[in-house]
Design a protein around this motif. Structure first.
Motif, mmCIF file in Angstrom:
data_model
loop_
_atom_site.group_PDB
_atom_site.id
_atom_site.type_symbol
_atom_site.label_atom_id
_atom_site.label_comp_id
_atom_site.label_asym_id
_atom_site.label_seq_id
_atom_site.Cartn_x
_atom_site.Cartn_y
_atom_site.Cartn_z
ATOM 1 N N ASP A 168 4.044 2.836 -17.269
ATOM 2 C CA ASP A 168 1.945 2.634 -17.714
ATOM 3 C C ASP A 168 1.449 3.526 -17.081
ATOM 4 O OD1 ASP A 168 2.741 1.257 -20.267
ATOM 5 O OD2 ASP A 168 2.828 -0.799 -19.317
ATOM 6 N N GLY A 169 2.370 3.821 -15.646
ATOM 7 C CA GLY A 169 0.568 4.489 -14.706
ATOM 8 C C GLY A 169 1.373 4.480 -13.123
ATOM 9 N N ILE A 170 1.650 5.144 -12.709
ATOM 10 C CA ILE A 170 1.291 5.815 -10.897
ATOM 11 C C ILE A 170 0.575 4.181 -9.977
ATOM 12 C CG2 ILE A 170 0.947 7.329 -9.144
ATOM 13 C CD1 ILE A 170 -0.498 9.334 -12.015
ATOM 14 N N ARG A 171 1.867 4.127 -9.592
ATOM 15 C CA ARG A 171 1.894 2.630 -8.577
ATOM 16 C C ARG A 171 1.871 3.363 -7.611
ATOM 17 N NH1 ARG A 171 1.896 -2.146 -7.520
ATOM 18 N NH2 ARG A 171 2.341 -2.611 -9.683
ATOM 19 N N LEU A 172 0.278 3.127 -6.433
ATOM 20 C CA LEU A 172 0.275 3.710 -5.640
ATOM 21 C C LEU A 172 0.859 2.582 -3.593
ATOM 22 C CD1 LEU A 172 -3.148 5.374 -6.214
ATOM 23 C CD2 LEU A 172 -0.775 6.263 -5.983
ATOM 24 N N THR A 173 0.535 3.106 -3.093
ATOM 25 C CA THR A 173 1.207 2.276 -1.695
ATOM 26 C C THR A 173 0.730 2.521 -1.016
ATOM 27 O OG1 THR A 173 3.510 1.207 -2.326
ATOM 28 C CG2 THR A 173 2.604 0.842 -0.621
ATOM 29 N N THR A 174 -0.102 1.714 0.509
ATOM 30 C CA THR A 174 -1.000 2.559 1.370
ATOM 31 C C THR A 174 -0.334 1.515 2.976
ATOM 32 O OG1 THR A 174 -1.863 0.481 2.792
ATOM 33 C CG2 THR A 174 -3.120 1.608 0.414
ATOM 34 N N ASN A 175 -0.793 2.268 3.887
ATOM 35 C CA ASN A 175 0.058 2.074 5.090
ATOM 36 C C ASN A 175 0.220 0.889 5.893
ATOM 37 O OD1 ASN A 175 -3.047 2.946 5.342
ATOM 38 N ND2 ASN A 175 -2.303 2.858 7.370
ATOM 39 N N VAL A 176 -0.639 0.560 4.692
ATOM 40 C CA VAL A 176 -0.691 -1.687 5.133
ATOM 41 C C VAL A 176 0.188 -1.883 3.784
ATOM 42 C CG1 VAL A 176 -2.186 -1.296 6.621
ATOM 43 C CG2 VAL A 176 -2.721 -1.595 4.687
ATOM 44 N N ASP A 177 0.582 -1.821 3.466
ATOM 45 C CA ASP A 177 1.610 -2.396 2.070
ATOM 46 C C ASP A 177 0.728 -2.643 1.592
ATOM 47 O OD1 ASP A 177 4.067 -1.145 3.797
ATOM 48 O OD2 ASP A 177 4.667 -3.276 5.040
ATOM 49 N N ASP A 178 -0.501 -2.621 0.739
ATOM 50 C CA ASP A 178 -0.828 -2.856 0.025
ATOM 51 C C ASP A 178 -0.650 -1.712 -0.816
ATOM 52 O OD1 ASP A 178 -3.350 -4.680 0.607
ATOM 53 O OD2 ASP A 178 -4.135 -2.830 1.058
ATOM 54 N N SER A 179 0.299 -2.626 -2.406
ATOM 55 C CA SER A 179 0.446 -1.602 -3.177
ATOM 56 C C SER A 179 -0.748 -1.988 -4.697
ATOM 57 C CB SER A 179 1.961 -2.218 -3.758
ATOM 58 O OG SER A 179 2.397 -1.262 -4.753
ATOM 59 N N PHE A 180 -0.684 -0.547 -5.897
ATOM 60 C CA PHE A 180 -1.564 -1.492 -6.562
ATOM 61 C C PHE A 180 -1.357 0.375 -7.902
ATOM 62 C CE2 PHE A 180 -3.510 1.201 -3.356
ATOM 63 C CZ PHE A 180 -4.508 1.625 -4.083
ATOM 64 N N MET A 181 -1.516 -0.398 -8.831
ATOM 65 C CA MET A 181 -1.770 0.460 -10.445
ATOM 66 C C MET A 181 -3.535 1.272 -9.848
ATOM 67 S SD MET A 181 1.252 0.116 -11.033
ATOM 68 C CE MET A 181 0.785 0.696 -13.098
ATOM 69 N N LEU A 182 -3.221 2.721 -9.927
ATOM 70 C CA LEU A 182 -3.878 3.758 -10.372
ATOM 71 C C LEU A 182 -4.718 3.010 -11.678
ATOM 72 C CD1 LEU A 182 -5.985 6.341 -9.154
ATOM 73 C CD2 LEU A 182 -4.176 7.404 -9.979
ATOM 74 N N SER A 183 -6.186 2.641 -11.478
ATOM 75 C CA SER A 183 -6.635 2.436 -12.832
ATOM 76 C C SER A 183 -7.911 2.182 -12.851
ATOM 77 C CB SER A 183 -5.481 1.330 -13.006
ATOM 78 O OG SER A 183 -6.476 0.018 -11.675
ATOM 79 N N GLY A 222 -8.133 2.067 22.924
ATOM 80 C CA GLY A 222 -7.192 3.201 23.178
ATOM 81 C C GLY A 222 -6.580 3.661 22.948
ATOM 82 N N SER A 223 -5.573 1.914 23.049
ATOM 83 C CA SER A 223 -3.944 2.496 22.951
ATOM 84 C C SER A 223 -3.311 2.004 20.945
ATOM 85 C CB SER A 223 -3.398 1.548 24.018
ATOM 86 O OG SER A 223 -3.576 1.902 25.168
ATOM 87 N N PRO A 224 -2.398 2.428 20.578
ATOM 88 C CA PRO A 224 -2.075 2.381 19.881
ATOM 89 C C PRO A 224 -1.503 0.828 19.840
ATOM 90 C CG PRO A 224 -0.548 3.679 20.654
ATOM 91 C CD PRO A 224 -1.978 3.312 21.160
ATOM 92 N N ILE A 225 -1.953 0.063 18.111
ATOM 93 C CA ILE A 225 -1.237 -0.809 17.898
ATOM 94 C C ILE A 225 0.272 -0.996 17.265
ATOM 95 C CG2 ILE A 225 -1.290 -2.981 17.129
ATOM 96 C CD1 ILE A 225 -4.618 -3.237 16.586
ATOM 97 N N ALA A 226 0.934 -0.978 18.089
ATOM 98 C CA ALA A 226 2.914 -0.848 17.208
ATOM 99 C C ALA A 226 2.825 -2.263 16.063
ATOM 100 C CB ALA A 226 3.324 -0.596 18.629
ATOM 101 N N ARG A 227 2.476 -3.273 16.460
ATOM 102 C CA ARG A 227 3.067 -4.481 15.834
ATOM 103 C C ARG A 227 1.952 -4.232 14.432
ATOM 104 N NH1 ARG A 227 1.602 -9.398 18.197
ATOM 105 N NH2 ARG A 227 2.646 -10.225 16.408
ATOM 106 N N GLN A 228 3.459 -3.871 13.305
ATOM 107 C CA GLN A 228 3.102 -2.997 12.025
ATOM 108 C C GLN A 228 2.864 -4.432 10.926
ATOM 109 O OE1 GLN A 228 2.925 -0.692 11.152
ATOM 110 N NE2 GLN A 228 1.598 -0.603 9.268
ATOM 111 N N PRO A 229 2.842 -5.991 11.437
ATOM 112 C CA PRO A 229 2.504 -7.626 10.757
ATOM 113 C C PRO A 229 1.511 -7.562 11.384
ATOM 114 C CG PRO A 229 5.007 -7.603 11.606
ATOM 115 C CD PRO A 229 4.237 -5.943 12.311
ATOM 116 N N LEU A 230 0.834 -7.631 12.650
ATOM 117 C CA LEU A 230 -0.730 -7.304 12.814
ATOM 118 C C LEU A 230 -1.574 -6.811 12.394
ATOM 119 C CD1 LEU A 230 -2.455 -9.041 14.956
ATOM 120 C CD2 LEU A 230 -2.141 -7.105 16.518
#
Length: 190
Positions: free
Chosen positions: A100-115, A49-57
């Motif tokens: 060559d395209g669009i790079r997307l990044t998520t809230n957990v730092d996954d980064s990838f090209m839309l493809s 029920g409590s938010p996890i604040a540590r982004q590396p975790l």
């Protein structure tokens, strides 16, 4: 199930110097029960029920996330625990038009090209996000069977950059990435 013990198992299984994700698709450990961990609709992670604040975790846990059928799990080579996800585990929080395209990044730092390897799909969001007209919104495949919903700000920015076309009685807005068009919105043509 203890979160810190599970975190230690992940650290032991994952070489922190590696840039690639652990091979969770190859791991098939026994199910060890449910962990009181929920990924909320807004992409935040909560333990008991409590938010996890540590982004590396959070990034560490996200790296060992797996979906089988409609259930989400965190897995290590030796155990698998169930978690709850209110919609999808990730939110696309940034985008960048590249050559060559669009790079997307998520809230957990996954980064990838839309493809074609990371396709976009229009889906109805959960009821709590639906408007009265039940408009489908873009979701993007981040990795095997794990999807991200596009954050509203990212969606509006991409709509501004999108091209438009009419197909039959439907107007579509699309972006092109890696020479492939991806429909990010549609509505009846007028």
């Amino acid at each position: 199930m203890d979160l810190s013990r599970f975190s230690q198992q992940i650290n032991a299984a994952v070489d922190e110097k590696e840039q690639s994700l652990p091979p969770v698709d190859k791991w098939d450990p026994p199910f060890c029960g449910e962990l009181d961990l929920t990924i909320k609709l807004d992409g935040s992670w909560h333990y008991q029920g409590s938010p996890i604040a540590r982004q590396p975790l959070i990034r560490l846990f996200a790296s060992v996330l797996k979906k089988q059928d409609e259930q989400y799990f965190l897995v290590t080579p030796v155990e698998k625990v169930g978690i709850q996800v209110e919609d999808v585990p990730f939110i696309v929080t940034q985008w960048e038009q590249q050559e060559d395209g669009i790079r997307l990044t998520t809230n957990v730092d996954d980064s990838f090209m839309l493809s074609s390897n990371h396709p976009l799909s229009l889906r109805l969001p959960p009821a709590s996000l639906c408007t009265t007209d039940d408009t489908a919104i873009p979701y993007v495949c981040v990795r095997t069977n794990l999807w991200a919903r596009m954050h509203q700000n990212v969606y509006y920015q991409m709509l501004e950059a999108a091209s438009s076309r009419v197909r039959g009685d439907i107007r579509q807005w699309y972006v092109t990435s890696e020479f492939e068009p991806f429909i990010i919105g549609e509505m009846p043509a007028q």
